[in-house]
Design a protein around this motif. Structure first.
Motif, PDB file in Angstrom:
ATOM      1  N   HIS A  33      -2.966  17.546  -3.244  1.00  0.00           N
ATOM      2  CA  HIS A  33      -2.071  17.647  -2.098  1.00  0.00           C
ATOM      3  C   HIS A  33      -0.723  16.981  -2.381  1.00  0.00           C
ATOM      4  O   HIS A  33       0.309  17.425  -1.854  1.00  0.00           O
ATOM      5  N   LEU A  34      -0.733  15.950  -3.200  1.00  0.00           N
ATOM      6  CA  LEU A  34       0.517  15.284  -3.571  1.00  0.00           C
ATOM      7  C   LEU A  34       1.426  16.228  -4.352  1.00  0.00           C
ATOM      8  O   LEU A  34       2.656  16.179  -4.216  1.00  0.00           O
ATOM      9  N   ARG A  35       0.839  17.100  -5.133  1.00  0.00           N
ATOM     10  CA  ARG A  35       1.648  18.091  -5.856  1.00  0.00           C
ATOM     11  C   ARG A  35       2.385  19.008  -4.875  1.00  0.00           C
ATOM     12  O   ARG A  35       3.515  19.427  -5.129  1.00  0.00           O
ATOM     13  N   ARG A  36       1.735  19.324  -3.751  1.00  0.00           N
ATOM     14  CA  ARG A  36       2.404  20.130  -2.722  1.00  0.00           C
ATOM     15  C   ARG A  36       3.595  19.371  -2.141  1.00  0.00           C
ATOM     16  O   ARG A  36       4.678  19.939  -1.962  1.00  0.00           O
ATOM     17  N   LEU A  37       3.382  18.106  -1.843  1.00  0.00           N
ATOM     18  CA  LEU A  37       4.478  17.282  -1.312  1.00  0.00           C
ATOM     19  C   LEU A  37       5.632  17.201  -2.304  1.00  0.00           C
ATOM     20  O   LEU A  37       6.801  17.293  -1.924  1.00  0.00           O
ATOM     21  N   LEU A 184       0.933  18.076   8.523  1.00  0.00           N
ATOM     22  CA  LEU A 184       0.887  19.531   8.549  1.00  0.00           C
ATOM     23  C   LEU A 184       0.102  20.120   7.381  1.00  0.00           C
ATOM     24  O   LEU A 184      -0.584  21.138   7.534  1.00  0.00           O
ATOM     25  N   ILE A 185       0.200  19.477   6.217  1.00  0.00           N
ATOM     26  CA  ILE A 185      -0.387  20.091   5.022  1.00  0.00           C
ATOM     27  C   ILE A 185      -1.728  19.497   4.607  1.00  0.00           C
ATOM     28  O   ILE A 185      -2.409  20.064   3.755  1.00  0.00           O
ATOM     29  N   SER A 186      -2.115  18.354   5.203  1.00  0.00           N
ATOM     30  CA  SER A 186      -3.317  17.696   4.685  1.00  0.00           C
ATOM     31  C   SER A 186      -4.047  16.894   5.756  1.00  0.00           C
ATOM     32  O   SER A 186      -3.423  16.317   6.661  1.00  0.00           O
ATOM     33  N   GLY A 195       1.523   8.598   2.139  1.00  0.00           N
ATOM     34  CA  GLY A 195       2.776   9.347   2.117  1.00  0.00           C
ATOM     35  C   GLY A 195       3.892   8.644   2.871  1.00  0.00           C
ATOM     36  O   GLY A 195       4.930   8.288   2.294  1.00  0.00           O
ATOM     37  N   PRO A 196       3.722   8.398   4.180  1.00  0.00           N
ATOM     38  CA  PRO A 196       4.746   7.669   4.925  1.00  0.00           C
ATOM     39  C   PRO A 196       4.960   6.243   4.411  1.00  0.00           C
ATOM     40  O   PRO A 196       6.093   5.759   4.363  1.00  0.00           O
ATOM     41  N   LEU A 197       3.864   5.574   4.021  1.00  0.00           N
ATOM     42  CA  LEU A 197       3.999   4.202   3.532  1.00  0.00           C
ATOM     43  C   LEU A 197       4.827   4.155   2.257  1.00  0.00           C
ATOM     44  O   LEU A 197       5.576   3.194   2.023  1.00  0.00           O
ATOM     45  N   SER A 198       4.732   5.179   1.420  1.00  0.00           N
ATOM     46  CA  SER A 198       5.542   5.227   0.204  1.00  0.00           C
ATOM     47  C   SER A 198       7.032   5.169   0.535  1.00  0.00           C
ATOM     48  O   SER A 198       7.809   4.514  -0.164  1.00  0.00           O
ATOM     49  N   VAL A 199       7.419   5.866   1.614  1.00  0.00           N
ATOM     50  CA  VAL A 199       8.819   5.830   2.031  1.00  0.00           C
ATOM     51  C   VAL A 199       9.178   4.443   2.540  1.00  0.00           C
ATOM     52  O   VAL A 199      10.242   3.901   2.221  1.00  0.00           O
ATOM     53  N   ALA A 200       8.284   3.844   3.314  1.00  0.00           N
ATOM     54  CA  ALA A 200       8.532   2.496   3.850  1.00  0.00           C
ATOM     55  C   ALA A 200       8.601   1.452   2.734  1.00  0.00           C
ATOM     56  O   ALA A 200       9.227   0.396   2.897  1.00  0.00           O
ATOM     57  N   LYS A 201       7.952   1.741   1.611  1.00  0.00           N
ATOM     58  CA  LYS A 201       8.000   0.838   0.453  1.00  0.00           C
ATOM     59  C   LYS A 201       9.138   1.212  -0.508  1.00  0.00           C
ATOM     60  O   LYS A 201       9.300   0.579  -1.552  1.00  0.00           O
ATOM     61  N   GLY A 202       9.899   2.256  -0.154  1.00  0.00           N
ATOM     62  CA  GLY A 202      10.955   2.752  -1.021  1.00  0.00           C
ATOM     63  C   GLY A 202      12.195   1.876  -1.035  1.00  0.00           C
ATOM     64  O   GLY A 202      12.184   0.731  -0.568  1.00  0.00           O
ATOM     65  N   PHE A 203      13.293   2.433  -1.521  1.00  0.00           N
ATOM     66  CA  PHE A 203      14.465   1.636  -1.843  1.00  0.00           C
ATOM     67  C   PHE A 203      15.729   2.152  -1.156  1.00  0.00           C
ATOM     68  O   PHE A 203      15.845   3.329  -0.824  1.00  0.00           O
ATOM     69  N   THR A 204      16.680   1.243  -0.986  1.00  0.00           N
ATOM     70  CA  THR A 204      18.040   1.583  -0.592  1.00  0.00           C
ATOM     71  C   THR A 204      18.950   1.183  -1.751  1.00  0.00           C
ATOM     72  O   THR A 204      18.509   0.531  -2.713  1.00  0.00           O
ATOM     73  N   SER A 205      20.229   1.527  -1.668  1.00  0.00           N
ATOM     74  CA  SER A 205      21.158   1.145  -2.731  1.00  0.00           C
ATOM     75  C   SER A 205      21.219  -0.369  -2.898  1.00  0.00           C
ATOM     76  O   SER A 205      21.384  -0.873  -4.011  1.00  0.00           O
ATOM     77  N   ALA A 206      21.059  -1.103  -1.789  1.00  0.00           N
ATOM     78  CA  ALA A 206      21.068  -2.571  -1.872  1.00  0.00           C
ATOM     79  C   ALA A 206      19.897  -3.092  -2.701  1.00  0.00           C
ATOM     80  O   ALA A 206      20.032  -4.081  -3.441  1.00  0.00           O
TER      81      ALA A 206
END
Length: 253
Positions: A33-37, A184-186, A195-206
């Motif tokens: 499913h991650l490949r779909r994302l 929607l997909i899984s 999936g959402p947590l990955s974004v919350a653990k992601g980065f900004t330019s700072a």
């Protein structure tokens, strides 16, 4: 995982995929499913951009080796294989992951591709200068604080020419988009939670600026890419910044 979340700072909690005692069929399904994302959110683009930029910096060699760490099933590397075909590059890619499930998925995905090699290993235990370029796609957001500095340093150590990082931009638009898309997909627990947590653990330019300072790596660059991702390029050979007293500063080697 709520659709409403404060994204002012990187989330500290672990993803389900960070618990290596779990795994099994549910994790294998999650990798599919991650490949779909990855396809929906154009995940391979920043990796190709970064590899091509570093390739040009080292003189556009006609033979290139890449070590992809935390590779999962390694699907983002399909774009690199296409790029190598376009450029006439003799490319060899080693996919490395800690989990048996990821390695098995990668072996199935690339079973007819002789340019791909799969190994179950920890990047911290790999030999120095193992490949020309070390890449990490959606990998370094799993680490925070000193662990982040440590893992990127090991990636640099394992490379001959440098590191390319492809990771997620922490932003309310990307968070909401991923939250909705995963539902929607899984129905997979890993996908809906991580999936959402990955974004919350992601980065900004700072965050990238802070990493650059802590690595003491003046030649590190980072660029925003669609869709809400960053392409980070860290050349292996660089000159450390000097302090006012004339000595090398920071943690860089």
């Amino acid at each position: 995982m709520s659709i409403f979340r404060n994204l002012s700072k990187r989330a500290p909690e672990d993803e389900l995929m960070d618990d290596f005692s779990m795994g099994g069929e549910e994790l294998s399904e999650a990798l599919v499913h991650l490949r779909r994302l990855n396809k929906i959110f154009a995940a391979p683009g920043p990796t190709r951009y970064g590899v091509e930029k570093l390739w040009k910096m080292i003189g556009s060699p006609q033979k290139l080796s890449i070590l992809d760490v935390g590779a999962g099933s390694g699907d983002v590397n399909r774009k690199l294989l296409q790029w190598a075909n376009e450029k006439g590059i003799d490319l060899h890619i080693i996919l490395v992951d800690l989990t048996e499930e990821a390695c098995r998925e990668a072996e199935v995905l690339f079973k007819d591709e002789p340019r791909i090699e799969v190994r179950q290993a920890d990047v911290r235990e790999l030999p120095d200068a193992m490949a020309d370029v070390v890449t990490g796609s959606q990998f370094v957001h799993h680490f925070v604080g000193d662990d982040l500095i440590d893992i990127v340093s090991h990636m640099l150590r394992a490379s001959r020419h440098g590191v390319v990082i492809n990771d997620i931009h922490r932003h309310k638009v990307s968070y909401t988009a991923v939250w909705l898309t995963t539902r929607l997909i899984s129905r997979n627990r890993y996908i809906r939670h991580d999936g959402p947590l990955s974004v919350a653990k992601g980065f900004t330019s700072a965050d990238w600026k802070d990493l650059k300072q802590k690595l003491n790596h003046d030649s590190m660059t980072y660029a925003w890419k669609p869709m809400f991702r960053y392409a980070v390029v860290i050349p292996r050979n660089h000159k450390p910044a000097l302090t006012a007293e004339g000595g090398a500063a920071g943690h860089g080697k």
